[in-house]
Design a protein around this motif. Structure first.
Motif, PDB file in Angstrom:
ATOM      1  N   PRO A  71       0.802  -1.241   0.000  1.00  0.00           N
ATOM      2  CA  PRO A  71       0.000   0.000   0.000  1.00  0.00           C
ATOM      3  C   PRO A  71       0.828   1.281   0.000  1.00  0.00           C
ATOM      4  N   GLN A  72       1.905   1.323   0.805  1.00  0.00           N
ATOM      5  CA  GLN A  72       2.697   2.545   0.899  1.00  0.00           C
ATOM      6  C   GLN A  72       3.440   2.853  -0.399  1.00  0.00           C
ATOM      7  N   ILE A  73       3.766   1.810  -1.172  1.00  0.00           N
ATOM      8  CA  ILE A  73       4.429   2.010  -2.470  1.00  0.00           C
ATOM      9  C   ILE A  73       3.389   2.338  -3.537  1.00  0.00           C
ATOM     10  N   LEU A  74       2.304   1.565  -3.538  1.00  0.00           N
ATOM     11  CA  LEU A  74       1.293   1.709  -4.576  1.00  0.00           C
ATOM     12  C   LEU A  74       0.677   3.107  -4.575  1.00  0.00           C
ATOM     13  N   SER A  75       0.459   3.674  -3.393  1.00  0.00           N
ATOM     14  CA  SER A  75      -0.139   5.011  -3.332  1.00  0.00           C
ATOM     15  C   SER A  75       0.775   6.051  -3.976  1.00  0.00           C
ATOM     16  N   LYS A  76       2.081   5.893  -3.808  1.00  0.00           N
ATOM     17  CA  LYS A  76       3.029   6.834  -4.418  1.00  0.00           C
ATOM     18  C   LYS A  76       3.061   6.665  -5.932  1.00  0.00           C
ATOM     19  N   LEU A  77       3.019   5.417  -6.390  1.00  0.00           N
ATOM     20  CA  LEU A  77       3.017   5.178  -7.836  1.00  0.00           C
ATOM     21  C   LEU A  77       1.740   5.708  -8.482  1.00  0.00           C
ATOM     22  N   GLN A  78       0.645   5.657  -7.754  1.00  0.00           N
ATOM     23  CA  GLN A  78      -0.636   6.137  -8.278  1.00  0.00           C
ATOM     24  C   GLN A  78      -0.704   7.660  -8.337  1.00  0.00           C
ATOM     25  N   ASN A  79      -0.184   8.313  -7.288  1.00  0.00           N
ATOM     26  CA  ASN A  79      -0.482   9.734  -7.105  1.00  0.00           C
ATOM     27  C   ASN A  79       0.702  10.675  -7.257  1.00  0.00           C
ATOM     28  N   ASP A  80       1.936  10.190  -7.019  1.00  0.00           N
ATOM     29  CA  ASP A  80       3.058  11.123  -6.891  1.00  0.00           C
ATOM     30  C   ASP A  80       4.022  11.117  -8.059  1.00  0.00           C
ATOM     31  N   VAL A  81       3.952  10.124  -8.928  1.00  0.00           N
ATOM     32  CA  VAL A  81       4.900  10.046 -10.046  1.00  0.00           C
ATOM     33  C   VAL A  81       4.157   9.696 -11.335  1.00  0.00           C
ATOM     34  N   VAL A  82       4.835   9.938 -12.451  1.00  0.00           N
ATOM     35  CA  VAL A  82       4.383   9.453 -13.751  1.00  0.00           C
ATOM     36  C   VAL A  82       5.256   8.250 -14.103  1.00  0.00           C
ATOM     37  N   LEU A  83       4.635   7.114 -14.358  1.00  0.00           N
ATOM     38  CA  LEU A  83       5.363   5.861 -14.607  1.00  0.00           C
ATOM     39  C   LEU A  83       5.616   5.685 -16.102  1.00  0.00           C
ATOM     40  N   ILE A  84       6.876   5.529 -16.456  1.00  0.00           N
ATOM     41  CA  ILE A  84       7.266   5.208 -17.839  1.00  0.00           C
ATOM     42  C   ILE A  84       7.993   3.866 -17.798  1.00  0.00           C
ATOM     43  N   SER A  85       7.422   2.847 -18.391  1.00  0.00           N
ATOM     44  CA  SER A  85       8.021   1.508 -18.431  1.00  0.00           C
ATOM     45  C   SER A  85       8.533   1.229 -19.830  1.00  0.00           C
ATOM     46  N   LEU A  86       9.832   1.076 -19.962  1.00  0.00           N
ATOM     47  CA  LEU A  86      10.458   0.811 -21.256  1.00  0.00           C
ATOM     48  C   LEU A  86      10.894  -0.652 -21.297  1.00  0.00           C
ATOM     49  N   PHE A  87      10.267  -1.447 -22.174  1.00  0.00           N
ATOM     50  CA  PHE A  87      10.520  -2.885 -22.271  1.00  0.00           C
ATOM     51  C   PHE A  87      11.649  -3.139 -23.274  1.00  0.00           C
ATOM     52  N   VAL A  88      12.741  -3.714 -22.774  1.00  0.00           N
ATOM     53  CA  VAL A  88      13.922  -3.891 -23.621  1.00  0.00           C
ATOM     54  C   VAL A  88      13.866  -5.169 -24.454  1.00  0.00           C
ATOM     55  N   ASP A  89      12.833  -5.995 -24.261  1.00  0.00           N
ATOM     56  CA  ASP A  89      12.765  -7.252 -25.008  1.00  0.00           C
ATOM     57  C   ASP A  89      11.571  -7.323 -25.955  1.00  0.00           C
ATOM     58  N   LEU A  90      10.952  -6.184 -26.249  1.00  0.00           N
ATOM     59  CA  LEU A  90       9.845  -6.180 -27.206  1.00  0.00           C
ATOM     60  C   LEU A  90      10.358  -6.533 -28.599  1.00  0.00           C
ATOM     61  N   LYS A  91       9.661  -7.418 -29.296  1.00  0.00           N
ATOM     62  CA  LYS A  91      10.090  -7.891 -30.612  1.00  0.00           C
ATOM     63  C   LYS A  91       9.489  -7.075 -31.767  1.00  0.00           C
ATOM     64  N   GLU A  92       8.671  -6.104 -31.452  1.00  0.00           N
ATOM     65  CA  GLU A  92       8.025  -5.303 -32.495  1.00  0.00           C
ATOM     66  C   GLU A  92       9.083  -4.567 -33.316  1.00  0.00           C
ATOM     67  N   LYS A  93       9.029  -4.733 -34.630  1.00  0.00           N
ATOM     68  CA  LYS A  93      10.017  -4.141 -35.524  1.00  0.00           C
ATOM     69  C   LYS A  93       9.839  -2.633 -35.621  1.00  0.00           C
ATOM     70  N   LEU A  94      10.960  -1.921 -35.611  1.00  0.00           N
ATOM     71  CA  LEU A  94      10.927  -0.493 -35.908  1.00  0.00           C
ATOM     72  C   LEU A  94      10.729  -0.291 -37.401  1.00  0.00           C
ATOM     73  N   PRO A  95      10.155   0.844 -37.819  1.00  0.00           N
ATOM     74  CA  PRO A  95      10.091   1.131 -39.264  1.00  0.00           C
ATOM     75  C   PRO A  95      11.493   1.086 -39.863  1.00  0.00           C
ATOM     76  N   GLU A  96      11.591   0.694 -41.108  1.00  0.00           N
ATOM     77  CA  GLU A  96      12.889   0.547 -41.773  1.00  0.00           C
ATOM     78  C   GLU A  96      13.751   1.794 -41.608  1.00  0.00           C
ATOM     79  N   ALA A  97      13.125   2.951 -41.748  1.00  0.00           N
ATOM     80  CA  ALA A  97      13.872   4.207 -41.671  1.00  0.00           C
ATOM     81  C   ALA A  97      14.392   4.482 -40.266  1.00  0.00           C
ATOM     82  N   ALA A  98      13.780   3.863 -39.255  1.00  0.00           N
ATOM     83  CA  ALA A  98      14.171   4.114 -37.858  1.00  0.00           C
ATOM     84  C   ALA A  98      15.215   3.115 -37.360  1.00  0.00           C
ATOM     85  N   GLN A  99      15.557   2.109 -38.150  1.00  0.00           N
ATOM     86  CA  GLN A  99      16.556   1.127 -37.750  1.00  0.00           C
ATOM     87  C   GLN A  99      17.961   1.683 -37.969  1.00  0.00           C
TER      88      GLN A  99
END
Length: 666
Positions: free
Chosen positions: A569-597
């Protein structure tokens, strides 16, 4: 009492026994060192070998690990088919299998070292170089996703492990020194997996269960009586009894050998993850279960049994062999479904598992026959044949029916069809084991059952246990973890309500209509951005600090942090109200557009996918490539305190959050 106690022990053995996965904190940047070599087998065939030296306590995951867990090794051979063909699958050295309570699957991995061997056959004349891109995940308490570029120089007889994609791409233009290559003298020997022993002991227990069926149990006194009467003296009788047991083992082991020879030792493991084979296994087990319920009998042709009986009449060693074969054929209606189930389970393990499984099964059958023939007086301690034998068959039918849905679940998970989600699977198991409890209490009677006025104490105890197990399953419909059967039902996130009914597991309860553009629902229904620029723009508009979360879909300790730390609870309340969460997944297999590779200026690796992009961003910005990794930032991108990695202590993580939030609010 003994017969039902044995069923109880077997059932406990079937649904329990899960091990925890490792973990010690470490942020070592390169915990695996690879070496490559080439060995010439003949004029057109080569063995391409990769050897890995893995740092203590780190794990690299096998090609054959469950795809719903950590990421398996991937080998991408360039110009395969055009220049050369792969001779069979890539062979692996010894692996270990443990249950992951995070992903709720069995994970197969290497520790300390690993060897991968791929034989190839050259189809292009004068081919001198074979190229391989190796992708893998290595984990301890953090996970690192790596990509290595391997060059096998066939003429020089050497292998190179490169970090830079451009050097890998341009290798053909580099001058090479030709060296003499020594042909391989021996095949590479692979050690058996630890899981083979599980198959053996499960098969051994199943063999004893087969003894308690109405097709086998009554044959014990008949067979022993035959040997004692036909033998000229006690010594001959003992010899014949031992031979009889030996031939029972030989017959069943030959069956396991035949299965391995038909499908191939390595192919069986690959089949275990195939959708259609899982569906076929499901249908087979359902048929076996219905057979045990008494709807029909699976029998071999009578002509086979008659022909074998005639051979057995010859006597001598030849006759004893055919007596053992007659036992296998006559008892097939009871042992066939059990043997079939064992072979299905063995196919999931691959390798020598079918042979070892049949060895365990046949030993359990052969030992009692031989033992009672050696010591006929022991037969006085055997319970009398009766209706309880059919009850054992029916109980086995219920267990086979329950196991069948595990295979159907495997197929559904691979297809991601969401037809057999966790709640549906548990509802089916509750119905199966509830019906089994009623059967044991005598409330349900099938066509072949003998009417009973009372139930034995053993049957009562077993029935109470099954009823308790059924009641234990019920809370799982509302999100209970059910650790006793972890690995059997679909994982928690493969569910109609992955965060609990009514989001009972916590979270904001946010809906998609309340979310900002480009955001999505993360753990505990937290509003989460998966794009750095979009998240930073929202943080600037809201004037909130940013929690930058470098994570991975297949990162064990990322999930542990979310489940065991973020949910407090003490962590979850801070994640909900006090910060903006940005989660960057380093193992996503989705291809970038050719021009962005592109090819990374920092690492020299090719950047083709969204996951590659965020991994490269992490390395370039923070000089680290391990996950989980947490950074508290201002909306302008300035660090508020020192970033941290895996932090399982709730108080420590809370103090770190409070420190950064306080720095932002000054």
């Amino acid at each position: 009492m003994i017969k039902y106690g044995f069923l109880l022990v077997l059932f406990l053995f079937t649904v329990t026994g899960n091990a925890q996965v490792f973990g010690q904190s470490d942020t070592t940047k390169n915990p695996v060192q690879w070496q490559a070599e080439v060995q010439k087998l003949d004029d057109a065939t080569y063995a391409l070998i990769l050897n890995a030296d893995i740092e203590k306590d780190w794990h690299v995951y096998s090609q054959f690990t469950d795809p719903d867990g950590s990421l398996p090794i991937e080998l991408e051979f360039l110009n395969v088919a055009a220049d050369f063909t792969l001779e069979g699958p890539t062979k692996e050295s010894e692996t270990h299998t443990e249950y992951s309570d995070v992903f709720e699957v069995d994970e197969t991995f290497f520790t300390d070292d690993a060897t991968l061997t791929q034989n190839i056959k050259i189809t292009k004349e004068d081919l001198s170089v074979v190229k391989l891109i190796l992708k893998y995940q290595v984990c301890k308490e953090v996970c690192i996703n790596e990509e290595k570029y391997i060059v096998f120089d066939l003429k020089a007889g050497k292998g190179l492990v490169l970090e830079d994609f451009n050097a890998f791409k341009d290798y053909d233009t580099i001058e090479r020194n030709v060296e003499k290559i020594t042909p391989v003298q021996e095949e590479i020997k692979l050690e058996e997996k630890q899981g083979l022993w599980t198959i053996f002991f499960l098969a051994f227990a199943s063999g004893f269960l087969a003894l308690l069926t109405p097709c086998v149990f009554p044959m014990i006194p008949m067979t022993v009586s035959f040997f004692t009467k036909q033998s000229k003296n006690a010594a001959t009788g003992r010899r014949n009894a031992i031979l009889y047991g030996f031939f029972i083992v030989i017959i069943y082991v030959l069956l396991g050998t035949l299965v391995t020879a038909i499908f191939g030792a390595d192919a069986l493991n690959a089949l275990s993850t195939n959708v259609w084979f899982n569906i076929i296994f499901f249908v087979l087990l359902v048929v076996f279960a219905i057979s045990f319920f008494g709807a029909f009998e699976i029998m071999l042709p009578n002509s086979w049994a008659n022909a074998v009986d005639r051979k057995a009449d010859r006597g001598g060693v030849f006759g004893i062999f055919f007596m053992a074969l007659a036992l296998a054929i006559v008892s097939f209606s009871c042992t066939g479904p059990i043997v079939g189930t064992l072979l299905v389970q063995a196919a999931s393990e691959g390798g020598l598992a079918p042979i070892l499984g049949m060895l365990g099964f046949s030993l359990a059958i052969a030992i009692p026959f031989a033992l009672f023939a050696l010591f006929p007086g022991l037969m006085n301690s055997l319970p009398k044949s009766g209706g309880w034998l059919n009850s054992v068959k029916v109980v086995l039918g219920f267990l086979e029916l329950a196991l069948a849905f595990k295979f159907l679940s495997n197929a559904d998970l691979v297809l991601q069809a969401h037809l057999l989600e966790r709640e549906v699977f548990l509802a089916i198991w509750i119905a199966i084991f509830g019906a089994l409890a009623l059967y044991l209490f005598g409330k349900i009677r099938l066509s072949h059952d003998t009417p009973i006025d009372h139930i034995s104490s053993g049957r009562l105890v077993f029935g109470l246990f099954v009823m308790a197990f059924t009641i234990y399953l019920i809370p799982g419909l509302w999100g209970a973890p059910l650790k006793l059967i972890s690995g059997f039902p679909p994982p928690m996130n493969y569910s109609e309500s992955p965060y609990g009914v009514g989001y009972m597991k916590g979270g904001t309860g946010a809906t998609t209509s309340e979310m900002p553009e480009e955001a999505e629902l993360g753990p505990y229904q937290l509003i989460t951005f998966t794009d750095y620029d979009a998240g930073m723009a929202f943080a600037k508009a809201e004037n909130k600090p940013v929690l930058l979360d470098f994570t991975g879909k297949a990162c064990v300790n990322c999930r542990k942090m979310e489940e065991r730390v973020w949910g407090e609870p003490q962590i979850l309340s801070k994640l909900q109200n006090d910060v903006v969460l940005i989660s960057l997944f380093v193992d996503l297999k989705e291809k970038l557009p050719e021009a962005a590779q592109y090819v990374s200026e920092t690492t020299g690796k090719r950047i083709q996918t969204v996951g590659n992009k965020w991994s490269d961003f992490q390395i370039k910005k923070y000089q680290i490539n391990a996950q989980p990794y947490y950074v508290l930032l201002t909306p302008d991108g300035n660090e508020l305190n020192t970033p941290i990695g895996y932090t399982p202590e709730v108080d420590e993580f809370e103090a770190w959050l409070e420190e950064g939030i306080a720095a932002f609010n000054k």
